[in-house]
Design an enzyme around this catalytic site. Structure first.
Site, mmCIF file in Angstrom:
data_model
loop_
_atom_site.group_PDB
_atom_site.id
_atom_site.type_symbol
_atom_site.label_atom_id
_atom_site.label_comp_id
_atom_site.label_asym_id
_atom_site.label_seq_id
_atom_site.Cartn_x
_atom_site.Cartn_y
_atom_site.Cartn_z
ATOM 1 N N ASP A 207 0.862 -1.173 0.000
ATOM 2 C CA ASP A 207 0.000 0.000 0.000
ATOM 3 C C ASP A 207 0.907 1.235 0.000
ATOM 4 O OD1 ASP A 207 -1.753 2.207 1.264
ATOM 5 O OD2 ASP A 207 -3.185 0.625 0.855
ATOM 6 N N ASN A 215 -2.260 12.813 -5.084
ATOM 7 C CA ASN A 215 -3.352 13.262 -5.949
ATOM 8 C C ASN A 215 -3.837 14.656 -5.575
ATOM 9 O OD1 ASN A 215 -3.573 11.017 -7.688
ATOM 10 N ND2 ASN A 215 -4.806 9.887 -6.198
ATOM 11 N N HIS A 220 -4.333 14.128 -10.500
ATOM 12 C CA HIS A 220 -4.480 12.702 -10.800
ATOM 13 C C HIS A 220 -3.570 12.244 -11.937
ATOM 14 C CE1 HIS A 220 -7.782 11.662 -8.068
ATOM 15 N NE2 HIS A 220 -8.198 12.895 -8.264
ATOM 16 N N ASP A 224 -1.340 9.056 -11.554
ATOM 17 C CA ASP A 224 -1.299 7.918 -12.473
ATOM 18 C C ASP A 224 0.133 7.608 -12.893
ATOM 19 O OD1 ASP A 224 -4.005 7.650 -12.341
ATOM 20 O OD2 ASP A 224 -4.427 8.516 -14.318
ATOM 21 N N GLU A 250 -4.112 2.580 -4.760
ATOM 22 C CA GLU A 250 -2.676 2.474 -4.492
ATOM 23 C C GLU A 250 -2.289 1.116 -3.931
ATOM 24 O OE1 GLU A 250 -4.439 4.652 -0.841
ATOM 25 O OE2 GLU A 250 -4.928 4.242 -2.932
#
Length: 347
Positions: A207, A215, A220, A224, A250
């Site tokens: 994680d 973000n 975003h 990405d 994530e």
């Protein structure tokens, strides 16, 4: 014509990549005067360590089907540079003549929708004529198109890793179905050792720490990009035959084999270090919390994942940027398994 259509139907009937590969080889062998057909797939990332994996062969009327990488009976990968003509075919995206004893050899690139991914090797008594070459090229296009459909259903569209939808099937194939096929339902330990040692599977969950902040601060698109780079780090960290998944957001999952817990822990620690030492554009340093568990006899995918995920939760609650073994946490009294009894979740 009817025979050719039957081979196309066979290729598109399966939802298993190995069976699709095997159908391609069978079609080539039946429709062309071949001595043998081999299918090679390239493992590894561009610019990194790469290798050739023989995933299937058809010779003298006998098919050796493509095998799942976790199946245990695949040939060892060959160094990428060892097959120089295969490299030329793969990188130049064209037909390459292959010298063979008293015959003729041809190499042609194979592809999925995403990329060129391997080479098909054909051995004949004489060269392919124009009509035969069209047959080969048409079959390779059908093979590519159908693999693209499989990738669409099995892989995360952003990173190209396996997705959560495919997890249950690949987990069971790796840990149960392949073991049964290779060893039988009650294989003795001595037989497994003769085949290279008893293998144990381990499931790890990664994680990314504070990913929401990435973000929120950078947007975003940058988020990405971080996920794409994390996927690349995963591929470069683990072996060719380890299974890598993105579960969404994530969260990433790794299914690997290792002889014991210490070896599995070293692999996951290497991931933590590689992730933490990478400089992400615009973002800088990113860390991850990792938990892992052994895969036990009779495990369901959900039970194995839940154990590893609880170790991740412990890591995030106790400083993040660390690797935690579920079994060691239980032994130390820091975690219990009261929420899971065997394969049954008690809530």
């Amino acid at each position: 014509m009817s025979e050719a259509l039957q081979h196309v139907a066979d290729m598109t009937r399966s939802r298993d990549r190995g069976q699709v590969d095997a159908s391609l080889l069978t079609a080539l062998k039946d429709l062309l005067p071949l001595r043998r057909a081999l299918l090679w797939r390239v493992l590894g990332e561009p610019g990194g360590r790469r290798a050739w994996q023989l995933v299937g062969s058809h010779a003298a009327g006998a098919l050796v089907p493509a095998v799942d990488h976790l199946g245990g009976d695949a040939a060892e990968p060959l160094p990428y540079e060892q097959l120089a003509l295969h490299v030329e075919c793969f990188e130049q995206l064209g037909l390459v003549q292959l010298p063979v004893a008293a015959g003729h050899g041809v190499l042609l690139p194979t592809a999925s929708e995403r990329e060129v991914d391997g080479v098909v090797e054909l051995e004949l008594d004489g060269p392919l004529d124009a009509a035969q070459l069209r047959v080969v090229q048409t079959l390779l296009k059908i093979h590519r198109n159908f693999l693209g459909l499989l990738d669409y259903s099995e892989r995360d569209t952003l990173t190209g890793l396996l997705n959560r939808k495919s997890f249950d099937e690949t987990f069971l194939r790796a840990t149960v179905l392949e073991a049964t096929r290779i060893y039988g339902s009650a294989a003795p330990e001595s037989q497994a050792r003769r085949r290279g040692g008893l293998r144990r599977h381990w499931l790890g969950v990664l994680d990314i720490d504070h990913f929401k902040q990435v973000n929120d601060v950078h947007g975003h698109l940058i988020g990405d990009e971080v996920l794409l780079l994390v996927a690349r780090i995963l591929r470069s960290t683990f072996r060719f035959d380890d299974r890598l998944y993105r579960f969404g957001g994530e969260e990433f999952v790794v299914l690997l084999t290792a002889p014991d817990e210490a070896a599995a822990g070293i692999a996951f620690e290497r991931l933590r270090v590689n992730l933490g030492s990478y400089s992400f554009p615009r973002v800088g340093r990113i860390t991850g919390s990792i938990g892992y568990s052994d895969v036990r006899p009779g495990d369901t995918p959900q039970a194995a994942f839940e154990r590893a995920d609880r170790a991740v939760y412990h890591a995030k609650q106790h400083g993040r940027d660390q690797v935690q073994s579920q079994a060691r946490l239980v032994d130390a009294g820091l975690l219990d398994e009261s929420g899971i009894v065997g394969e049954i979740e008690l809530f």
